[in-house]
Structure formats: C-alpha cells, structure tokens
Design an enzyme around this catalytic site. Structure first.
Site, PDB file in Angstrom:
ATOM      1  N   GLY A  54       0.922  -1.252  -0.041  1.00 33.90           N
ATOM      2  CA  GLY A  54      -0.282   0.012   0.201  1.00 33.90           C
ATOM      3  C   GLY A  54       1.008   1.392   0.204  1.00 33.90           C
ATOM      4  NE  ARG A  90       6.042  -3.033  -4.660  1.00 32.44           N
ATOM      5  CZ  ARG A  90       4.662  -3.297  -4.413  1.00 32.44           C
ATOM      6  NH1 ARG A  90       4.140  -3.242  -3.020  1.00 32.44           N
ATOM      7  NH2 ARG A  90       3.777  -3.555  -5.350  1.00 32.44           N
ATOM      8  CD  GLN A 201      -2.589  -6.994  -3.114  1.00 29.13           C
ATOM      9  OE1 GLN A 201      -2.926  -7.315  -4.354  1.00 29.13           O
ATOM     10  NE2 GLN A 201      -1.544  -6.046  -3.058  1.00 29.13           N
ATOM     11  CG  ASP A 242       0.012   1.856  -5.625  1.00 34.36           C
ATOM     12  OD1 ASP A 242       0.632   1.340  -4.809  1.00 34.36           O
ATOM     13  OD2 ASP A 242      -1.246   1.416  -5.781  1.00 34.36           O
ATOM     14  CG  ASN A 252      -5.524   1.493  -7.260  1.00 33.23           C
ATOM     15  OD1 ASN A 252      -4.820   1.722  -6.327  1.00 33.23           O
ATOM     16  ND2 ASN A 252      -6.379   0.775  -7.311  1.00 33.23           N
TER      17      ASN A 252
END
Length: 358
Positions: A54, A90, A201, A242, A252
C-alpha cells in the site's frame, strides 16, 4: 482499526525497546504475526516482498528505514546511499520516494550526532500525518456515501478494488476510510470486494478488515464488477492510488482501469481516495510516464491457501512450461474518474484542481 475488537495499526515505533514493528501482511487472513524491522535488509525485504504494502504504508516504512540505518551509521553520505537502495525496492508507488525525500531533506545539514534522533522524529511525524490525512479523506468521502443514502434511503452498495484499507496505510486507509466512517455513523452499507488477482488482496485483506469491523460485504471474482453495475447493484466505486499524475491520471492495482471503464459506461461515480503524498506533480501524463512494476511470474502461476489440514500451502495452477506475465498496476485516464478525495477536500481529476493542492 479493529482486529478481534482491539485497536491495531500496521507499523509503529516502540519506545521502550527502540524497535520498529509491523504486521507481516503476507500471512493475513490466516495468521496475525507481528515482526520487528532491525536492519536495512529487513526493511527492503518487507517492502519488496510485501510484508508491508500500500502506497502510504510503504512511505512510512521507508522513513523508519532511514532511522534504522542511522543507528548503524549516521553519516549523511551513507544515509543517501541507503535512501537510494530503499527507493529501488518498488518503482510505482510515489510515496516511497516522497517519504525518503522528506527525511533526507530535513537531515542533510544536521550534525552527525543529531541525525538519528531527528530521523526518528520525522518518521514518527510522517506516520502520524498519514493517520490524520486518512481520517480526513474518510470524512470527506463519508459525505458522498451519506448523500447517496439520503437520496435512495436504502443501503449503499460500494465497489472497491484491491486493498486500500488501513492495512495499506497506518490506520483508517484511503478508499475504505469513508466506508469505515459511514459504518461508524450508522449509514447502512454493503461492500463488493474484488478478489484482485494475482495476489488476492481483496479476498485476503479487504474482506478481513471489513469482517473485523462487522461491515456487510460480498466477495466477488474480478470480472463480476461490470455485471453488477449493469444490474444496478453498485451505487459508487472508490479505489486507492499508488501514484496520481498532475493531469489526474491514476495508477492503481492492475484491474482498476477496467472497473473505471465499466463504471463510466453505466454512469456510476468512480472516486479515487488520493493522499497528496501519492500525487506526483512532476508527471504530466500518467498513461505515458508512470513506471509500471512487473513482478515475479510465480504470483500468477501459483496461489496460496489453507489445505484440508488447515496448513498454509502454495500450489501451482498453470500447465508446465507456461509463460506468465505479471504487471502489477495499470493507469486509469482522468476522464474516467469522477473526483479525487484528498485530505484537503474533493477535487477534480485535472491539472488545475490538482495543482491547487501543492
């Protein structure tokens, strides 16, 4: 938020032991395990392997990562290298680089013996700000849900995608914050929860959060959303982000774009809960310029769950020799987004509105 009727957050600093602790989210919903982050290696592993995930939570974890490194060596050149290393874990969520910049910019001119204490102070503040900002997003989004309820006088059906609840932040979350607040204010709601392959998720995290808060929800496979919209079973869609570009394009979890297209075709409002820390003001075109993470193909070819003995197992679900591609995110163009819900209010998904948030 609640876990077995007790309040818990995803990450915290324990002053008594001088330890940073997190929930290992890879094990939810089958096991709640608290672990410590003691080294930079462990911080990088936690982010890359999604013990924490997240966009907001990744940023907070990165800030604490600099504190953990500063206890080993508070030399600013060393910490700059550590910052670069953490930032490489990331590529898509902008909160990662944002939080690292917040820390490094505030310690770069300090004396070495001041750095560690100051770094902890900044990390703790970033954590608290995330809680406060998510709560504000929830309050603004709650008004949208309340308005729908007052118009139809029936439970409000909400579709979300992936997990943008408190597990994706520190507390409250982004997309689910309005849901949690609406529930606490006794607005009757029902949440449709996408599985969100390949890591599931929605099934494993979002449903677990909602069940702990006693919020009615139904789990659906990813391709059901359009069908529900066609048959008037969804009143509003709310997702997280994101990275949001300055023109309003939203990056996202993979599959968000398809939900936005279906919502647009069925005249269903599609909102994105976007903390300002997740907005990348330097990117003018999200579809063209936001980097999309491609993750390990085994996330597609394998799946984890409990076997008949209640043991957690990972099994292969594709033929031998299969080649799997695993893009983790997609970008939804701004024209398909109704509005952005930020901690400063609800704004248009366009350059003029977004630039006013700086």
């Amino acid at each position: 938020m609640l876990v077995n009727d007790k309040h818990l957050t995803t990450i915290w600093y324990e002053k008594k032991t001088d330890k940073v602790k997190i929930i290992d989210q890879r094990l939810i919903p089958f096991e709640l395990k608290i672990i410590e982050l003691n080294t930079v290696d462990e911080v990088c592993f936690a982010i890359k392997e999604m013990q924490v995930r997240g966009a907001p939570l990744i940023g907070v974890t990165a800030a604490y990562g600099i504190y953990i490194a500063s206890k080993e060596n508070a030399n600013i050149d060393f910490l700059l290298k550590i910052s670069q290393r953490i930032n490489s874990t990331r590529p898509t969520a902008v909160n990662l680089s944002w939080a690292l910049s917040e820390v490094m910019n505030k310690i770069v001119d300090l004396k070495e013996d001041q750095i560690s204490e100051k770094t902890l102070e900044i990390a703790n503040q970033i954590r608290q700000d995330d809680i406060d900002n998510c709560k504000k997003i929830g309050e603004y989004g709650y008004e949208l849900i309340k308005n729908i309820y007052e118009m139809k006088n029936k439970p409000v059906n909400i579709l979300t995608h992936c997990n943008a609840g408190w597990l994706a932040a520190v507390d409250w979350g982004t997309a689910l914050a309005p849901v949690f607040i609406a529930h606490k204010k006794n607005i009757p709601i029902h949440v449709w929860v996408d599985e969100t392959r390949p890591r599931n998720q929605g099934f494993s995290l979002t449903s677990w959060e909602l069940l702990n808060e006693n919020i009615p929800n139904s789990l659906i496979v990813d391709n059901v959303g359009g069908h529900l919209m066609q048959h008037n079973k969804i009143d509003i869609c709310i997702t997280g982000t994101d990275r949001t570009a300055s023109n309003g394009d939203v990056c996202n979890k993979i599959g968000t774009y398809l939900k936005a297209l279906a919502a647009y075709d069925n005249n269903i409002p599609f909102y994105v809960s976007a903390p300002i820390s997740s907005i990348d003001f330097t990117i003018e075109n999200g579809v063209r310029d936001i980097p999309i993470e491609e993750r390990d193909s085994e996330e597609v070819s394998h799946i984890s769950g409990l076997d008949e003995n209640n043991d957690l197992k990972t099994i292969k679900i594709v033929p031998d020799g299969s080649s799997c591609t695993n893009f983790a995110f997609d970008v939804t163009p701004a024209k398909y987004i109704t509005k952005l819900i930020t901690e400063k209010g609800i704004v248009g998904a366009n350059y003029q509105s977004i630039s006013s948030l700086k």
